[in-house]
Design a protein around this motif. Structure first.
Motif, PDB file in Angstrom:
ATOM      1  N   SER A  39       0.829  -1.205   0.000  1.00  0.00           N
ATOM      2  CA  SER A  39       0.000   0.000   0.000  1.00  0.00           C
ATOM      3  C   SER A  39       0.867   1.260   0.000  1.00  0.00           C
ATOM      4  O   SER A  39       1.876   1.336   0.717  1.00  0.00           O
ATOM      5  N   PRO A  40       0.489   2.275  -0.788  1.00  0.00           N
ATOM      6  CA  PRO A  40       1.306   3.492  -0.849  1.00  0.00           C
ATOM      7  C   PRO A  40       1.143   4.406   0.360  1.00  0.00           C
ATOM      8  O   PRO A  40       1.898   5.356   0.525  1.00  0.00           O
ATOM      9  N   VAL A  41       0.135   4.146   1.220  1.00  0.00           N
ATOM     10  CA  VAL A  41      -0.107   4.972   2.403  1.00  0.00           C
ATOM     11  C   VAL A  41      -0.417   4.045   3.576  1.00  0.00           C
ATOM     12  O   VAL A  41      -0.634   2.845   3.415  1.00  0.00           O
ATOM     13  N   SER A  42      -0.459   4.612   4.758  1.00  0.00           N
ATOM     14  CA  SER A  42      -0.819   3.836   5.937  1.00  0.00           C
ATOM     15  C   SER A  42      -2.248   3.318   5.812  1.00  0.00           C
ATOM     16  O   SER A  42      -3.137   4.014   5.330  1.00  0.00           O
ATOM     17  N   VAL A  43      -2.450   2.090   6.250  1.00  0.00           N
ATOM     18  CA  VAL A  43      -3.786   1.510   6.209  1.00  0.00           C
ATOM     19  C   VAL A  43      -3.880   0.475   7.321  1.00  0.00           C
ATOM     20  O   VAL A  43      -2.919  -0.254   7.603  1.00  0.00           O
ATOM     21  N   GLU A  44      -5.026   0.427   7.978  1.00  0.00           N
ATOM     22  CA  GLU A  44      -5.301  -0.566   9.012  1.00  0.00           C
ATOM     23  C   GLU A  44      -6.465  -1.435   8.552  1.00  0.00           C
ATOM     24  O   GLU A  44      -7.416  -0.936   7.928  1.00  0.00           O
ATOM     25  N   ARG A  45      -6.391  -2.721   8.885  1.00  0.00           N
ATOM     26  CA  ARG A  45      -7.451  -3.646   8.464  1.00  0.00           C
ATOM     27  C   ARG A  45      -7.935  -4.455   9.657  1.00  0.00           C
ATOM     28  O   ARG A  45      -7.148  -4.911  10.490  1.00  0.00           O
ATOM     29  N   PHE A  46      -9.251  -4.650   9.717  1.00  0.00           N
ATOM     30  CA  PHE A  46      -9.898  -5.430  10.771  1.00  0.00           C
ATOM     31  C   PHE A  46     -10.839  -6.399  10.073  1.00  0.00           C
ATOM     32  O   PHE A  46     -11.904  -6.019   9.606  1.00  0.00           O
ATOM     33  N   GLY A  47     -10.408  -7.660   9.926  1.00  0.00           N
ATOM     34  CA  GLY A  47     -11.163  -8.623   9.137  1.00  0.00           C
ATOM     35  C   GLY A  47     -11.856  -9.682   9.970  1.00  0.00           C
ATOM     36  O   GLY A  47     -12.043  -9.536  11.182  1.00  0.00           O
ATOM     37  N   LEU A  48     -12.241 -10.783   9.319  1.00  0.00           N
ATOM     38  CA  LEU A  48     -13.016 -11.828   9.982  1.00  0.00           C
ATOM     39  C   LEU A  48     -12.249 -12.429  11.163  1.00  0.00           C
ATOM     40  O   LEU A  48     -12.831 -12.718  12.208  1.00  0.00           O
ATOM     41  N   LYS A  49     -10.959 -12.623  10.983  1.00  0.00           N
ATOM     42  CA  LYS A  49     -10.153 -13.182  12.065  1.00  0.00           C
ATOM     43  C   LYS A  49     -10.134 -12.243  13.261  1.00  0.00           C
ATOM     44  O   LYS A  49     -10.278 -12.679  14.417  1.00  0.00           O
ATOM     45  N   GLU A  50      -9.973 -10.948  13.013  1.00  0.00           N
ATOM     46  CA  GLU A  50      -9.911  -9.976  14.096  1.00  0.00           C
ATOM     47  C   GLU A  50     -11.268  -9.822  14.776  1.00  0.00           C
ATOM     48  O   GLU A  50     -11.350  -9.633  15.995  1.00  0.00           O
ATOM     49  N   ILE A  51     -12.349  -9.875  13.989  1.00  0.00           N
ATOM     50  CA  ILE A  51     -13.682  -9.778  14.570  1.00  0.00           C
ATOM     51  C   ILE A  51     -13.934 -10.947  15.515  1.00  0.00           C
ATOM     52  O   ILE A  51     -14.480 -10.796  16.615  1.00  0.00           O
ATOM     53  N   LYS A  52     -13.512 -12.141  15.083  1.00  0.00           N
ATOM     54  CA  LYS A  52     -13.717 -13.327  15.918  1.00  0.00           C
ATOM     55  C   LYS A  52     -12.933 -13.232  17.220  1.00  0.00           C
ATOM     56  O   LYS A  52     -13.417 -13.630  18.286  1.00  0.00           O
ATOM     57  N   SER A  53     -11.723 -12.691  17.168  1.00  0.00           N
ATOM     58  CA  SER A  53     -10.855 -12.708  18.338  1.00  0.00           C
ATOM     59  C   SER A  53     -10.886 -11.418  19.151  1.00  0.00           C
ATOM     60  O   SER A  53     -10.227 -11.332  20.186  1.00  0.00           O
TER      61      SER A  53
END
Length: 934
Positions: A117-131
């Motif tokens: 990614s050319p810029v900062s980015v944070e991701r919260f996906g299925l794994k993070e939602i579960k845990s």
């Protein structure tokens, strides 16, 4: 009605004949099932997902041979060829080493790994939602590095990045399936109050910093993307139930529950549909501070007391007891006296609630990636919103309806967002007008015998000081106490039928001179489109173009905006282009984009962005990135057209035609003022706030200085960012630093308008050299206004974020991040200007967990520490103490019933903390959840 029609359809089986059936199981490298993996026929929009045990059945009219592509977040992609019908497959997915391999779309409007990614980015996906250890996925976002979440209410949390936080955060955008989730009239996101159910979320992506070059004016300081699960790949019925309790010193222990259900089905390879419903209820965080913020030493016994979460006591006046009694000056003197207020708990219903429904119909007429979608979202909620005042949001409804056509290369969508404020009201004006419904403030010149609160107070105080009726002259403190008791005789008491009747009438009245309800039926109509030409230009570069149009229809019946005669309508549009190209053996990636936007009140604005990402290392596991972009944001609907008496000040927007649209109700002059002007009331227009006023600070300093306030115009930012990412085995490092320089920074100034005379001091009292305006200030004949303008000051902010994530001791996940944020602004040089930076200089976060500590058992712990910081807002200013928060959860899966049980809590140590001045302290929340088919 729409839900009632849709859900039975979703439960109907697929009666269409399928020529090919494929059975299979998806497992990881340890032969453990991978639930929720996507299985898609390569080159087709046909697929399914694995169930809780990693099993799947794919029925299709496609005739073998064909290739299945299998994907799941946290795993490398896999392919498997199908050569015959009835095949039974076992497909192995290998776990990726770090989160940097996860794919995001938001940074460049095209799929790419976080690593690239050319810029900062944070991701919260299925794994993070579960845990997540928090009670909801949305609350869990505060554990991401560089992300701030301020809590106004149990059901209203405000996400922010890189400073300038506020509950009315109009510098931060939230998109839900491409739709701006901001409330149209309020101009900001109400957290997830009317957002997305936890079962429906596929991923959340957050871009810190300016993103105007691709997403327009609203993406000024950050943007959050929520993407839902589609009904093709995520089919079946899922549900969850959470129960627990909240604990707070002010509110005690109260029940909390959250329930959700999701139904999705693909009826054929052309038609699919889904529906979601969720409801959350709990006791909100009570706000009960009795501190007099402006005068911390004062208690309720002080005649001019004004408590923070006590309302109605803002109504005050200077009582000159000598003038009132006809005594020589200096006999008794004068004093500032405020009316007796009501505690917030007496005025609001603290039951927090969020009810959400959404449904969508998907149609693929050609059985390929071309798709037509109709989607509807409706949310209703009760919450507490804190702006200039504290607002009890009751039965607030927001709905969004979207029509979209799309394929892998383009989309065209149009949507409508409409809000209805329901039975919401302003708590401050509730108290003020409950008081006035019982007894007016000042004597009635047309009926001097009519009781008035300040009149009764003055007579009782004068009598106590002169010893009338007793012969004993009392001291000031005792006389003030007796005077208040006398003025309050017969006052409406909370809990009594008389009080409840007055409360109901006031909160149902939309006229702020007599009531407190605010009415808002504002709408936004939006169209946007994007076309990716990569399938035509792939050998050269990836090229995208797009644009948008938006129309606002402000409709508050004059309770918020100056739309008392008719709705206010205005629009804006924009267009953008982006080119992305890889060079030097694909180690160097250049991304350049530019966007042009035009609001009908302002000149057009260009937002360019350029970035470079260079990958180094033999294994291509390090990269360095740099970007620069210009961003802007247009003044909000409230910046332009608000006309609201907030009690402490009147808020007047600065659209050119708004200055004369606003006129105040008749304002009463003091006795001295009436003597000077020969009249008892005066009406002030919004124009006087901008053209005939003193700065508030100069008045408070005893040296009134005239100020002419310029009309607001778009705010601009030039944002620079550099960063480094690295994947070294099981360790991932993400480091970024930024510098933002702002021009025409939009904020508020508070000014004081005299009821008579001019701020230039050219008009004098006849026969004297005393300026009329100074006499007005001396007599208390003035009105504070909050104006909307741009700062002439140089304002900049800068900061850095470091995040480290790793796997240790086998499968234990550990991570930590540190964030630094700093405002560069000379407040002393511009004392009237408010930046509302509201961000701690230092923050630290840590996490530790294991999704599979032993068979079917996992846990996760999150820790957050925030440094002390100064909170600045129209409601109140003050220091927020440093605080630490610990969240934790354990979970256990029971595959035989396709269920996951989770026991956890937020702020489990119960150390209450504030994220803003005037809110309720955030206590602890404990929960037990049961999720079926997660």
């Amino acid at each position: 009605m729409r839900a009632a029609l849709l859900i039975p359809l979703l439960l109907v089986g697929n009666f269409l004949f399928s020529q090919t059936t494929v059975n299979g199981n998806v497992v990881d490298q340890d032969e453990q099932p991978v639930p929720g993996a996507n299985i898609v026929i390569e080159g087709k929009a046909i697929g399914t997902t694995t169930d809780f045990d990693g099993n799947f059945i794919l029925e299709t009219s496609e005739v073998p041979p064909f290739v299945l592509k299998v994907t799941s977040i946290g795993y490398s992609d896999a392919t498997e060829e199908v050569t015959e019908t009835g095949a039974t497959l076992t497909i192995v997915l290998n776990e990726t080493q770090t989160f940097l391999d996860e794919v995001v779309i938001s940074a460049s409007r095209t799929p790419e790994r976080i690593f690239e990614s050319p810029v900062s980015v944070e991701r919260f996906g299925l794994k993070e939602i579960k845990s997540t250890s928090s009670e909801s996925f949305y609350s869990g976002l505060q554990n991401l590095k560089g992300v701030d979440v301020n809590t106004s209410s149990l059901t209203f949390q405000s996400v922010n990045t890189r400073g300038f936080a506020a509950f009315s955060n109009n510098r931060f955008m939230q998109l839900v399936d491409g739709m701006d989730n901001s409330a149209p009239g309020l101009n900001f996101v109400l957290g997830n109050l009317v957002g997305m159910s936890e079962l429906e979320v596929q991923s959340v992506e957050i871009l810190p910093g300016a993103s105007s070059a691709l997403y327009g004016a609203g993406a000024f300081n950050g943007i959050l993307f929520m993407t839902s699960k589609d009904p093709w790949n995520y089919q079946g019925i899922s549900t969850y139930l959470k129960g627990g309790a909240t604990s707070q010193d002010a509110a005690g222990t109260n029940a909390y529950y959250d329930f959700g259900i999701r139904v999705a089905h693909a009826f054929s390879e052309k038609f699919a549909a889904k529906a979601n419903f969720s409801i959350l209820k709990g006791e909100d965080w009570h706000a009960n501070s009795t501190l007099d913020l402006e005068n911390p030493g004062r208690t309720r016994s002080h005649p001019a007391y004004d408590g923070l979460n006590v309302y109605g006591d803002e109504v005050s006046t200077v009582l000159n007891f000598d003038d009132i009694a006809g005594l020589p000056s200096g006999t008794i003197g004068s004093a500032t006296v405020s009316r007796t207020g009501y505690d917030e708990a007496s005025l609001v219903d603290y039951e927090a609630e969020s009810v959400k429904f959404d449904g969508a119909v998907h149609y693929r007429p050609f059985e390929d990636d071309f798709e037509m979608v109709y989607q509807a979202r409706v949310g209703r909620g009760n919450t507490i919103y804190q702006g200039a005042n504290r607002y009890n949001i009751q039965d607030f409804i927001m709905q969004q309806h979207k029509l979209e056509i799309r394929n892998d290369n383009f989309f065209l969508r149009g949507y409508l967002t409409a809000e209805n404020s329901g039975n919401s009201y302003d708590t401050r004006f509730t108290a003020i007008n409950v008081n006035r419904r019982w007894k007016r403030d000042a004597p009635n010149p047309d009926n001097p015998a009519e009781p008035s609160w300040f009149g009764d107070y003055a007579r009782a105080f004068i009598g106590a000081k002169l010893g009338i009726g007793t012969g004993n002259q009392l001291d000031d403190e005792t006389a003030h106490a007796l005077a208040r008791d006398a003025a309050d005789t017969g006052r409406l008491i909370p809990g009594t039928p008389a009080f409840e009747n007055a409360l109901a009438k006031v909160t149902a009245d939309g006229d702020l001179t007599t009531g407190s309800r605010f009415i808002d039926n504002t709408k936004v109509r939006h169209i946007d489109a994007n076309y990716n030409f990569t399938h035509l230009t792939g050998d050269f570069a990836e090229i995208q173009v797009g644009g948008s149009f938006r129309e606002y229809v402000l409709n508050s019946n004059g309770t918020i905006f100056t739309d008392i005669d008719k709705p206010i309508v205005y629009g804006e549009y924009g267009a953008y282009a982006q080119l992305q190209k890889k060079l030097l053996d694909e180690r160097l990636k250049f991304t350049g984009s530019v966007r042009y936007d035009k609001n009908e009140f302002f000149d057009g604005f260009l937002s360019p962005r350029a970035s470079l990402v260079y990958t180094v290392g033999e294994q291509r596991n390090h990269n360095i990135r740099a970007s620069v972009q210009q961003g802007f944001r247009n003044p909000t609907t409230q910046d332009l057209f608000i006309g609201l008496n907030a009690g402490r000040a009147i808020l007047v927007g600065s659209a050119p035609n708004n200055l004369d649209r606003y006129t105040s109700p008749a304002l009463s002059l003091s006795t001295d003022g009436q003597g000077i002007t020969g009249q008892s009331t005066v009406v002030i227009s919004g124009r006087e706030a901008y053209e005939n006023a003193f700065s508030l600070n100069s008045v408070e300093a005893g040296n009134p200085t005239a100020v002419n306030t310029d009309l607001v115009k778009p705010e601009e930012v030039t944002a620079y960012e550099v960063g480094y990412r690295s994947q070294m085995g099981k360790i991932a490092i993400d480091l970024s630093g930024y510098y933002n320089n702002y021009e025409n920074f939009i904020s508020n100034t508070t000014v004081v308008v005299p009821y008579y005379g001019d701020a230039a001091l050219t008009e004098t009292i006849p026969g004297t050299n005393i300026p009329l305006a100074l006499a007005a200030l001396e007599n208390g004949d003035f009105q504070p206004f909050q104006t909307y303008t741009n700062s002439l000051a140089d304002i900049s902010s800068y900061g850095a974020t470091l995040g480290v994530d790793a796997k240790i001791l086998g499968d234990f996940d550990i991570g930590g991040s540190y964030t630094y944020a700093k405002l560069d602004f000379d407040q002393a040089a511009f004392p009237d200007f408010r930046t509302n930076f509201n961000t701690p200089e230092h923050k630290f976060k840590a996490s530790f967990g294991n999704t599979e500590l032993f068979d079917n058992f996992g846990f996760n712990i999150n820790y957050r520490w925030s440094d002390t910081y100064f909170w600045q807002s129209t409601f109140g200013d003050g220091d927020i103490a440093a605080y630490s928060v610990l969240d934790a959860q354990i979970n256990y899966a029971v595959p035989s019933i396709k269920s996951v049980f989770k026991l956890g809590g937020s702020n489990i140590l119960g150390e209450e903390y504030f994220s803003a001045i005037g809110t309720g302290a955030v206590g602890a929340l404990y929960y037990l959840s049961w999720t079926i088919n997660p």
